[in-house]
Design an enzyme around this catalytic site. Structure first.
Site: not given
Length: 654
Positions: A25, A30, A45, A139
């Protein structure tokens, strides 16, 4: 710019060997990795290089990672480690291979009420654990709800959203702060975030999982965020038994929302009411991990590429990170990343390098146009604001407890517009009376402003609690605490102890407050009637009593009537025809035959003395022949004779 594939084969910290990219992203990529120290698969990550170079962000992220690592809950992705290796900042996480809720919804569509209640209960319990320790996620979205291969849900990315909020990184390589489709009203207007924000976002996620659509979604990000101001999720029939929980969890006012713990309890009640959930159709990565391990990456064909996932667009203005476009055709596994799927590589060769700066000029022009539009909108808003300064303001009256008509009459003199919002459940106010209003009473509004009224829908429906194995007293208390009434019916049962609940009705579904629940309570085994056993042998009598659940006890007695020979049952105690409880002891009297006694010698005794001696011997004086004041000179039968106890003896006097 560093490509995702560039790190494959590297062992970060000399320990975590990066085997396979799982997703990328704007903020991180990842990888599936092998922990050589503990010999297990983990998810690593790796933060975007721009973030890794931001010292203030790194300090914040490390602080958040430490806090997240302290969370120990089955429904929160476990943080194992974090570190920095030659400019590469990374965090090591629990690896979950069952896919994300985003992937599940994209593949399978809407889920059943029981499945959604199960997912919501697990997610809410994880949030409650974090909230109790002062951590807010900020989130919550389907892409951050991950599953292991057995269907256990875990929340990913605790701490990342808060660290991103404090980042100074504004380069156009992309940003991720939260997802507009799942943001709370307070997030939309910049009032800060707290635990109720997570609850609101989870309510939107669960509504999407149940209905296939996200409430208040509009064509643009701004329209989406503004559409949910002052509005709760409508309790439509499509929400079914989850309506009370989801409407309460999505209240526009954060103070009126359920806590995460209360939402978990409400969904647990729904799950008990609707029955167990079928397994969620997982979306596992098509990865043969036995083929993984070579530094050059996995063999071709071991992973099925996934389609791009644009559903969770960033809320800040920015360009999606070019890392997503440089993913090899091995993406598709699910790890604890915000964006879990990337575009497949074209067949026959590597992915082309990112476009040059010259290729970004169209995007720059788009940004200029957007900024001009925003500036124009701000100017119009300021013009309207100047006009509104001249409009009179009035205090907002308190309409709670009034009917809608009464409330409208109170608001009309101040020229307030009235909007009737969705009904809300309330334990005290009857149907139709105002439960709440927005804005809250006591504040000041300009004429022409809108006041939203929320009428009562009456008491919230109740899930009938599980009463299995409870005593009548405990079951009645549990029903009363749930706001339900009781009616008791007793029934004999051979196995359930007396006083214990055997069944109840209604058992499933949500019920109105005060609904009568009929309890079927065991009164224990039915009473037994003792049969007539006279003349039978003891073994025969004992077998019949045992078959009835009674306990036989043998007692031998004399039968001087001559009716029952030795070995035959004479009678029982209690007697035949009596009613006794199961397990009672019954004495079985068995004949020993007639009792023989010797006639004593009473010759020369007075009649009274002779009578007394004969009675002590078990005999009875039948007749006295001769003067009663004289002495006995003979008896019949004579002295020394063996006779049956209770026999008669005649006395002769002279």
């Amino acid at each position: 710019m560093q490509r995702v594939a560039d790190l494959l084969g590297r062992a970060l910290g000399g320990r975590f060997h990066l085997l396979l990219p799982l997703g990328a992203g704007a903020s991180a990529a990842v990888y599936l990795a092998e922990d050589h120290v503990l010999g297990r698969r983990v998810a690593v990550k790796v933060l975007h290089p721009a973030l890794a170079a931001d010292e203030s962000f790194l300090r914040r992220f490390q602080s958040e990672a430490r806090a997240a690592a302290g969370l120990r809950h089955p429904h929160i992705v476990q943080v194992y480690d974090w570190g920095e290796d030659d400019g590469v900042a990374y965090v090591v996480l629990e690896y979950l291979a069952g896919g994300s809720l985003r992937q599940i919804l994209d593949r399978a569509g809407a889920l059943s009420p029981a499945q959604v209640a199960q997912i919501g209960r697990e997610a809410a319990s994880g949030l409650a654990h974090a909230h109790a320790r002062g951590l807010v996620h900020r989130d919550i979205k389907p892409a951050n709800l991950l599953f292991d291969e057995e269907g256990r849900l875990a929340i990913a990315d605790f701490g990342l959203a808060r660290a991103m909020a404090d980042a100074t990184w504004t380069e156009p390589e992309g940003v991720i702060l939260g997802t507009a489709r799942y943001s709370s009203p307070e997030q939309a207007v910049g009032r800060g975030t707290a635990a109720p924000t997570d609850v609101y976002s989870l309510a939107l996620v669960l509504t999407e999982a149940l209905t296939g659509t996200v409430p208040f979604s509009a064509d643009t990000t701004v329209a989406t965020l503004m559409a949910r101001q002052g509005r709760s999720i409508e309790a439509g029939p499509e929400l079914g038994p989850l309506a009370p929980a989801l409407t309460s969890a999505s209240a526009a006012d954060p103070a009126e929302r359920l806590s995460a713990a209360a939402l978990a309890a409400a969904l647990d009640g729904v799950l008990r009411a609707v029955g167990p959930a079928a397994p969620v159709p997982l979306a596992p990565a098509l990865v043969d991990t036995t083929e993984i391990g070579a530094p050059a990456g996995p063999r071709a064909g071991t992973v099925a590429p996934a389609e791009p996932d644009w559903a969770d667009a960033p809320t800040r203005i920015g360009v999606f990170d070019q890392e997503a476009a440089t993913m090899p055709a091995t993406a598709g596994a699910v790890g604890p990343a915000g964006a879990t799927r990337t575009a497949p590589a074209p067949p026959g060769g590597p992915v082309p390098a990112p476009p040059s700066r010259r290729g970004r000029r169209p995007a720059l022009w788009v940004a200029v146009v957007l900024l001009a539009a925003v500036a124009a909108g701000v100017g119009a808003w300021l013009a309207v604001g100047v006009f509104k300064l001249a409009t009179p303001s009035h205090p907002v009256p308190d309409t709670r407890g009034r009917t809608v008509a009464q409330a409208e009459a109170m608001l009309a003199p101040d020229k307030f517009h009235v909007r009737v919002g969705p009904g809300r459940y309330d334990e005290q106010l009857p149907v139709g009376q105002i439960v709440a209003e927005s804005p809250a009473p006591g504040g000041s509004l300009k004429e022409g402003s809108t006041v939203t009224l929320y009428p009562s829908r009456g008491a919230a429906p109740r899930a009938v609690p599980d009463l299995t194995g409870l005593s009548q007293t405990d079951a009645v208390a549990r029903l009363q605490s749930a706001g339900l009434a009781d009616q008791v019916v007793t029934k004999n049962d051979e196995t359930v102890p007396a006083g214990q609940v055997m069944d109840w009705s209604p058992k499933r579904g949500l019920q109105a407050r005060g609904t009568v629940v009929t309890l079927t309570v065991s009164s224990g085994p039915a009473p037994r009637t003792i049969p007539s056993l006279a003349g039978e042998s003891y073994d025969q009598a004992a077998a019949q009593l045992a078959q009835l659940g009674l306990v036989p006890k043998k007692a031998q007695v004399y039968d001087n009537t001559g009716t029952y020979p030795a070995g035959q049952v004479v009678a029982t105690d209690p007697a035949a025809g009596a009613s006794v409880a199961k397990g009672a002891t019954v004495t079985v009297k068995v004949s020993r035959g007639a009792q023989m006694v010797r006639v004593p010698d009473v010759t020369g005794e007075s009649v009274d003395q002779a009578t007394s001696d004969l009675q002590q011997a078990g005999l009875v004086v039948s007749n006295v022949y001769g003067p009663p004041n004289r002495r006995v000179f003979v008896t019949d039968p004579p002295p020394g004779s063996q006779v049956t106890a209770g026999s008669s003896v005649d006395l002769y006097t002279h």
